[in-house]
Design an enzyme around this catalytic site. Structure first.
Site, PDB file in Angstrom:
ATOM      1  N   HIS A 189       0.846  -1.200   0.000  1.00  0.00           N
ATOM      2  CA  HIS A 189       0.000   0.000   0.000  1.00  0.00           C
ATOM      3  C   HIS A 189       0.881   1.250   0.000  1.00  0.00           C
ATOM      4  O   HIS A 189       1.265   1.773   1.048  1.00  0.00           O
ATOM      5  CB  HIS A 189      -0.921  -0.015   1.234  1.00  0.00           C
ATOM      6  CG  HIS A 189      -1.982   1.033   1.201  1.00  0.00           C
ATOM      7  ND1 HIS A 189      -3.312   0.767   1.430  1.00  0.00           N
ATOM      8  CD2 HIS A 189      -1.930   2.366   0.953  1.00  0.00           C
ATOM      9  CE1 HIS A 189      -4.023   1.877   1.342  1.00  0.00           C
ATOM     10  NE2 HIS A 189      -3.189   2.880   1.045  1.00  0.00           N
ATOM     11  N   HIS A 206       1.060   4.912  -2.290  1.00  0.00           N
ATOM     12  CA  HIS A 206       0.554   5.764  -3.376  1.00  0.00           C
ATOM     13  C   HIS A 206       1.730   6.398  -4.100  1.00  0.00           C
ATOM     14  O   HIS A 206       2.586   7.024  -3.463  1.00  0.00           O
ATOM     15  CB  HIS A 206      -0.345   6.875  -2.825  1.00  0.00           C
ATOM     16  CG  HIS A 206      -1.597   6.374  -2.182  1.00  0.00           C
ATOM     17  ND1 HIS A 206      -2.808   6.353  -2.833  1.00  0.00           N
ATOM     18  CD2 HIS A 206      -1.829   5.850  -0.951  1.00  0.00           C
ATOM     19  CE1 HIS A 206      -3.736   5.862  -2.027  1.00  0.00           C
ATOM     20  NE2 HIS A 206      -3.168   5.548  -0.871  1.00  0.00           N
ATOM     21  N   HIS A 220      -9.817   1.186   0.051  1.00  0.00           N
ATOM     22  CA  HIS A 220      -9.632   1.978   1.267  1.00  0.00           C
ATOM     23  C   HIS A 220     -10.961   1.959   2.027  1.00  0.00           C
ATOM     24  O   HIS A 220     -11.985   2.418   1.498  1.00  0.00           O
ATOM     25  CB  HIS A 220      -9.316   3.429   0.940  1.00  0.00           C
ATOM     26  CG  HIS A 220      -7.899   3.703   0.535  1.00  0.00           C
ATOM     27  ND1 HIS A 220      -7.384   3.299  -0.665  1.00  0.00           N
ATOM     28  CD2 HIS A 220      -6.897   4.346   1.189  1.00  0.00           C
ATOM     29  CE1 HIS A 220      -6.117   3.687  -0.740  1.00  0.00           C
ATOM     30  NE2 HIS A 220      -5.795   4.325   0.361  1.00  0.00           N
ATOM     31  N   GLU A 256     -11.102   3.651   7.317  1.00  0.00           N
ATOM     32  CA  GLU A 256     -10.058   4.648   7.594  1.00  0.00           C
ATOM     33  C   GLU A 256     -10.736   5.922   8.116  1.00  0.00           C
ATOM     34  O   GLU A 256     -10.491   6.341   9.232  1.00  0.00           O
ATOM     35  CB  GLU A 256      -9.252   4.951   6.320  1.00  0.00           C
ATOM     36  CG  GLU A 256      -8.126   5.961   6.551  1.00  0.00           C
ATOM     37  CD  GLU A 256      -7.475   6.461   5.259  1.00  0.00           C
ATOM     38  OE1 GLU A 256      -8.135   6.469   4.202  1.00  0.00           O
ATOM     39  OE2 GLU A 256      -6.293   6.870   5.324  1.00  0.00           O
ATOM     40  N   ASP A 314       1.785   3.790   2.869  1.00  0.00           N
ATOM     41  CA  ASP A 314       0.747   4.715   2.385  1.00  0.00           C
ATOM     42  C   ASP A 314       1.371   5.815   1.518  1.00  0.00           C
ATOM     43  O   ASP A 314       1.340   5.719   0.297  1.00  0.00           O
ATOM     44  CB  ASP A 314      -0.076   5.312   3.533  1.00  0.00           C
ATOM     45  CG  ASP A 314      -1.476   5.721   3.089  1.00  0.00           C
ATOM     46  OD1 ASP A 314      -1.917   5.271   2.017  1.00  0.00           O
ATOM     47  OD2 ASP A 314      -2.137   6.483   3.821  1.00  0.00           O
ATOM     48  N   ASP A 315       1.898   6.853   2.158  1.00  0.00           N
ATOM     49  CA  ASP A 315       2.421   8.013   1.426  1.00  0.00           C
ATOM     50  C   ASP A 315       3.747   8.436   2.055  1.00  0.00           C
ATOM     51  O   ASP A 315       3.759   9.323   2.931  1.00  0.00           O
ATOM     52  CB  ASP A 315       1.418   9.174   1.535  1.00  0.00           C
ATOM     53  CG  ASP A 315       0.070   8.838   0.921  1.00  0.00           C
ATOM     54  OD1 ASP A 315       0.003   8.684  -0.310  1.00  0.00           O
ATOM     55  OD2 ASP A 315      -0.908   8.713   1.680  1.00  0.00           O
TER      56      ASP A 315
HETATM   57  N1  ADE Z   1      -4.740   8.988  -1.105  1.00  0.00           N
HETATM   58  C1  ADE Z   1      -3.512   9.083  -0.613  1.00  0.00           C
HETATM   59  N2  ADE Z   1      -3.457   8.651   0.668  1.00  0.00           N
HETATM   60  C2  ADE Z   1      -4.712   8.265   0.969  1.00  0.00           C
HETATM   61  C3  ADE Z   1      -5.314   7.724   2.123  1.00  0.00           C
HETATM   62  N3  ADE Z   1      -4.614   7.480   3.244  1.00  0.00           N
HETATM   63  N4  ADE Z   1      -6.627   7.452   2.092  1.00  0.00           N
HETATM   64  C4  ADE Z   1      -7.344   7.703   0.985  1.00  0.00           C
HETATM   65  N5  ADE Z   1      -6.834   8.201  -0.134  1.00  0.00           N
HETATM   66  C5  ADE Z   1      -5.525   8.478  -0.145  1.00  0.00           C
HETATM   67 ZN    ZN Z   2      -3.837   4.821   0.965  1.00  0.00          ZN
END
Ligand code: ADE
Ligand code: ZN
Length: 329
Positions: A10, A12, A203, A206, A284-285
């Site tokens: 996961h 992005h 997703h 969350e 995630d990011d």
């Molecule tokens: N896009 C980037 N990070 C995200 C996240 N944590 N949840 C939903 N969309 C995303």
């Molecule tokens: Zn995500």
């Protein structure tokens, strides 16, 4: 302990762009940024403290989107994302991205976005012993109604994902604002993806509650859930996820920053792991969270006392849930 081999299910692509690259591309294309200094920009793109909700967490993407100027830029970004993953001991990564989000600001054709990403990833995996696959993320809140410009529908995006299945796309995801966009709205695109043999991750749990996870599993056929941490408030959904062997892609730092969990101490990764839910640890990011995957593993060791054996189980969970085989592990 020898360093575990990393698998990131996961991550992005948009959230993994190097700040220096955002600065570089924007400067070259005369696109205004608050700063072109890579360190200052990195600080601006990083969410350091928990924000009100997911929408607050997504704010840096308004700046990041400025750098998706053309196919070449997208190829560079994809190449560097694989390079950064490999440098962090990741041997298998699934990079997810929203083609429509990457395309819209500079009106880059969707196929240029797709081809650029494929090109960058192919170049990187040809140079480094790493496997990188792609997952197309449909942005739930960006659609033909809300965007007031020509916009691909979720069905068109699912078809695009299927079209690129022979060039590295292995799955379909649903991302963006969760509240107000329940999974059931997206039954048709996910049916198209499933019928074509793509993996399904969504997703859920969350920003919205356990019902969102149940819906993603029951209506969209998700075998993996992005985050899913809010299921702990509903034992029935926890049992459903555990009994069906659904994999949760938790992202501890992100989960704290988005307030999917109240605090790091309240993160359910240990509880869910102990009751037999297939939990994984992901980034995630990396840019927006200011972390690497290895930081997230260090975090679960530090905070929740995961032992080397338990770390191996987390990694095996990820290996078993991967949409393509991480053959070489
Ligand atoms: N896009 C980037 N990070 C995200 C996240 N944590 N949840 C939903 N969309 C995303
Ligand atoms: Zn995500």
């Amino acid at each position: 302990m020898t360093a575990p081999q990393g698998i990131d299910l996961h991550r992005h692509l948009e959230g993994a762009v190097r700040p220096a690259t955002v600065a570089d591309i924007c400067r070259a294309h005369r696109i205004e940024l608050p700063t072109y200094d890579p360190d200052e920009l990195a600080e601006l793109l990083t969410v350091r403290k928990p924000v009100a909700d997911l929408a607050g967490f997504l704010v840096p993407f308004r700046t990041i989107k400025l750098c998706f100027v053309n196919k070449e830029a997208v190829a560079r970004i994809a190449y560097e994302a694989v390079e950064d993953a490999f440098a962090d001991n990741v041997q298998y990564v699934e990079l997810r991205f929203s083609p429509e989000f990457m395309a819209f600001y500079h009106k880059v054709p969707l196929t240029d976005v797709m081809d650029g990403i494929v090109q960058g990833v192919d170049l990187a995996v040809g140079r480094m012993p790493v496997t990188a696959k792609l997952v197309v993320s449909i942005s739930r809140d960006l659609n033909p109604d809300t965007m007031q410009m020509p916009w691909p529908s979720p069905v068109e995006l699912a078809r695009l994902a299927v079209e690129y299945a022979d060039r590295g796309v292995v799955g379909l995801d649903l991302a963006g604002k969760e509240n107000g966009y329940p999974p059931a709205l997206f039954a048709e695109p996910f049916r198209i993806a499933r019928d074509a043999g793509l993996g399904i991750t969504v997703h859920a749990g969350e920003d919205a509650g356990p019902e969102s996870v149940r819906e993603a599993v029951e209506h969209l056929g998700a075998t993996r859930i992005g985050h899913g941490v809010r299921i702990v408030s509903d034992p029935e959904v926890v049992a459903l996820v555990r009994d069906l062997g659904v994999t949760l892609e938790t992202c501890p730092t992100s989960n704290v920053l988005t307030r999917a969990v109240e605090s790091l101490a309240a993160h359910p990764v240990r509880t869910l792991f102990d009751i037999g839910v297939r939990v994984t640890v992901n980034s995630d990011d990396p840019t927006v969270c200011g972390i690497k995957l290895s930081d997230e593993y260090a975090l679960v060791v530090r905070e929740f006392g995961f032992t080397p054996d338990e770390l191996r189980t987390l990694i095996r969970n990820a290996e078993e849930a991967a949409f393509a085989l991480p053959h070489s592990l």
